[in-house]
Scaffold this motif. Structure first.
Motif, PDB file in Angstrom:
ATOM      1  N   GLY A   8       0.762  -1.231   0.000  1.00 54.68           N
ATOM      2  CA  GLY A   8       0.000   0.000   0.000  1.00 54.68           C
ATOM      3  C   GLY A   8       0.797   1.286   0.000  1.00 54.68           C
ATOM      4  O   GLY A   8       0.216   2.365  -0.067  1.00 54.68           O
ATOM      5  N   GLY A   9       2.112   1.209   0.078  1.00 54.69           N
ATOM      6  CA  GLY A   9       2.893   2.435   0.053  1.00 54.69           C
ATOM      7  C   GLY A   9       2.898   3.068  -1.326  1.00 54.69           C
ATOM      8  O   GLY A   9       2.364   2.510  -2.293  1.00 54.69           O
ATOM      9  N   GLY A  10       3.511   4.247  -1.427  1.00 51.47           N
ATOM     10  CA  GLY A  10       3.601   4.906  -2.717  1.00 51.47           C
ATOM     11  C   GLY A  10       3.895   6.372  -2.583  1.00 51.47           C
ATOM     12  O   GLY A  10       4.288   6.856  -1.515  1.00 51.47           O
ATOM     13  N   LEU A  11       3.681   7.070  -3.694  1.00 50.86           N
ATOM     14  CA  LEU A  11       3.915   8.510  -3.765  1.00 50.86           C
ATOM     15  C   LEU A  11       2.568   9.226  -3.781  1.00 50.86           C
ATOM     16  O   LEU A  11       1.672   8.865  -4.556  1.00 50.86           O
ATOM     17  CB  LEU A  11       4.710   8.833  -5.034  1.00 50.86           C
ATOM     18  CG  LEU A  11       4.906  10.304  -5.383  1.00 50.86           C
ATOM     19  CD1 LEU A  11       5.746  10.997  -4.315  1.00 50.86           C
ATOM     20  CD2 LEU A  11       5.556  10.444  -6.756  1.00 50.86           C
ATOM     21  N   VAL A  12       2.446  10.243  -2.952  1.00 48.97           N
ATOM     22  CA  VAL A  12       1.192  10.985  -2.861  1.00 48.97           C
ATOM     23  C   VAL A  12       1.509  12.445  -2.617  1.00 48.97           C
ATOM     24  O   VAL A  12       2.548  12.777  -2.019  1.00 48.97           O
ATOM     25  CB  VAL A  12       0.290  10.405  -1.746  1.00 48.97           C
ATOM     26  CG1 VAL A  12       0.937  10.565  -0.376  1.00 48.97           C
ATOM     27  CG2 VAL A  12      -1.099  10.978  -1.781  1.00 48.97           C
ATOM     28  N   GLN A  13       0.628  13.316  -3.066  1.00 51.68           N
ATOM     29  CA  GLN A  13       0.812  14.740  -2.805  1.00 51.68           C
ATOM     30  C   GLN A  13       0.372  15.082  -1.386  1.00 51.68           C
ATOM     31  O   GLN A  13      -0.467  14.387  -0.795  1.00 51.68           O
ATOM     32  CB  GLN A  13       0.008  15.563  -3.804  1.00 51.68           C
ATOM     33  CG  GLN A  13       0.576  15.538  -5.229  1.00 51.68           C
ATOM     34  CD  GLN A  13      -0.127  16.512  -6.139  1.00 51.68           C
ATOM     35  OE1 GLN A  13      -1.285  16.837  -5.938  1.00 51.68           O
ATOM     36  NE2 GLN A  13       0.578  16.971  -7.167  1.00 51.68           N
ATOM     37  N   ALA A  14       0.922  16.151  -0.872  1.00 49.03           N
ATOM     38  CA  ALA A  14       0.527  16.618   0.449  1.00 49.03           C
ATOM     39  C   ALA A  14      -0.982  16.835   0.495  1.00 49.03           C
ATOM     40  O   ALA A  14      -1.570  17.362  -0.453  1.00 49.03           O
ATOM     41  CB  ALA A  14       1.257  17.909   0.795  1.00 49.03           C
ATOM     42  N   GLY A  15      -1.577  16.390   1.587  1.00 56.28           N
ATOM     43  CA  GLY A  15      -3.024  16.461   1.729  1.00 56.28           C
ATOM     44  C   GLY A  15      -3.740  15.213   1.272  1.00 56.28           C
ATOM     45  O   GLY A  15      -4.942  15.058   1.530  1.00 56.28           O
ATOM     46  N   GLY A  16      -3.032  14.331   0.609  1.00 53.41           N
ATOM     47  CA  GLY A  16      -3.620  13.106   0.100  1.00 53.41           C
ATOM     48  C   GLY A  16      -3.699  12.007   1.141  1.00 53.41           C
ATOM     49  O   GLY A  16      -3.367  12.214   2.316  1.00 53.41           O
ATOM     50  N   SER A  17      -4.138  10.836   0.684  1.00 58.48           N
ATOM     51  CA  SER A  17      -4.362   9.710   1.578  1.00 58.48           C
ATOM     52  C   SER A  17      -3.737   8.437   1.008  1.00 58.48           C
ATOM     53  O   SER A  17      -3.619   8.282  -0.210  1.00 58.48           O
ATOM     54  CB  SER A  17      -5.864   9.468   1.778  1.00 58.48           C
ATOM     55  OG  SER A  17      -6.491  10.586   2.363  1.00 58.48           O
ATOM     56  N   LEU A  18      -3.356   7.550   1.899  1.00 60.24           N
ATOM     57  CA  LEU A  18      -2.893   6.210   1.557  1.00 60.24           C
ATOM     58  C   LEU A  18      -3.359   5.261   2.642  1.00 60.24           C
ATOM     59  O   LEU A  18      -3.506   5.675   3.805  1.00 60.24           O
ATOM     60  CB  LEU A  18      -1.371   6.143   1.465  1.00 60.24           C
ATOM     61  CG  LEU A  18      -0.668   6.677   0.214  1.00 60.24           C
ATOM     62  CD1 LEU A  18       0.845   6.635   0.429  1.00 60.24           C
ATOM     63  CD2 LEU A  18      -1.058   5.898  -1.012  1.00 60.24           C
ATOM     64  N   THR A  19      -3.541   3.994   2.266  1.00 60.33           N
ATOM     65  CA  THR A  19      -3.845   2.963   3.247  1.00 60.33           C
ATOM     66  C   THR A  19      -2.809   1.850   3.123  1.00 60.33           C
ATOM     67  O   THR A  19      -2.607   1.308   2.035  1.00 60.33           O
ATOM     68  CB  THR A  19      -5.244   2.378   3.045  1.00 60.33           C
ATOM     69  OG1 THR A  19      -6.212   3.416   3.191  1.00 60.33           O
ATOM     70  CG2 THR A  19      -5.527   1.296   4.091  1.00 60.33           C
ATOM     71  N   LEU A  20      -2.170   1.545   4.225  1.00 54.46           N
ATOM     72  CA  LEU A  20      -1.201   0.451   4.293  1.00 54.46           C
ATOM     73  C   LEU A  20      -1.874  -0.781   4.875  1.00 54.46           C
ATOM     74  O   LEU A  20      -2.724  -0.671   5.765  1.00 54.46           O
ATOM     75  CB  LEU A  20      -0.009   0.836   5.156  1.00 54.46           C
ATOM     76  CG  LEU A  20       0.712   2.134   4.801  1.00 54.46           C
ATOM     77  CD1 LEU A  20       1.906   2.344   5.733  1.00 54.46           C
ATOM     78  CD2 LEU A  20       1.140   2.148   3.359  1.00 54.46           C
ATOM     79  N   SER A  21      -1.471  -1.953   4.387  1.00 54.28           N
ATOM     80  CA  SER A  21      -1.972  -3.220   4.909  1.00 54.28           C
ATOM     81  C   SER A  21      -0.807  -4.070   5.374  1.00 54.28           C
ATOM     82  O   SER A  21       0.289  -3.992   4.813  1.00 54.28           O
ATOM     83  CB  SER A  21      -2.744  -3.979   3.831  1.00 54.28           C
ATOM     84  OG  SER A  21      -3.839  -3.240   3.362  1.00 54.28           O
TER      85      SER A  21
END
Length: 121
Positions: A8-21
């Motif tokens: 679930g990791g990755g590159l995201v812009q500030a303010g964005g969301s990610l979910t890790l499992s």
């Protein structure tokens, strides 16, 4: 022995969301504390969040409280880290863990391989 596999990791812009499992397999204890840590280059491993059993109470570091949510699906032997309102300072390798402690890395016996989270400004 217990194996932990993160995703679930990755590159995201500030303010964005990610979910890790973090999926666990092997000799799993139902009373393990399910934790998340992170480690940025040149820095020590830092506690992020954890769920303590049997009451399922979550704990968070002050730096992520209100933005991150830790949860678990015991039927799938998987725990999650929902990360919202991400900031550049959240950039790190995120590691999941299972053990008997909460905020101290040394109290965790099993660790995932880590997944990179990069937040761009």
């Amino acid at each position: 022995q217990v194996q932990l596999v993160e995703s679930g990791g990755g590159l995201v812009q500030a303010g964005g969301s990610l979910t890790l499992s973090c999926a666990a397999s092997g000799r799993i204890s139902s009373t393990d504390t399910l934790g998340w840590f992170r480690q940025a280059p040149g820095k020590e491993r830092e506690f992020v969040a954890a769920i303590r059993w049997p009451d399922g109470r979550p704990e968070y570091s002050d730096s992520v409280k209100g933005r991150f949510t830790v949860s678990a699906d015991n039927a799938k032997n998987t725990h999650y880290l929902q990360m919202n309102s991400l900031k550049p300072e959240d950039t790190a390798v995120y590691l999941c863990a299972r053990g008997v402690g909460v905020q101290i890395p040394q109290a965790y016996e099993y660790w995932g391989q880590g997944t990179q989270v990069t937040v761009s400004s």
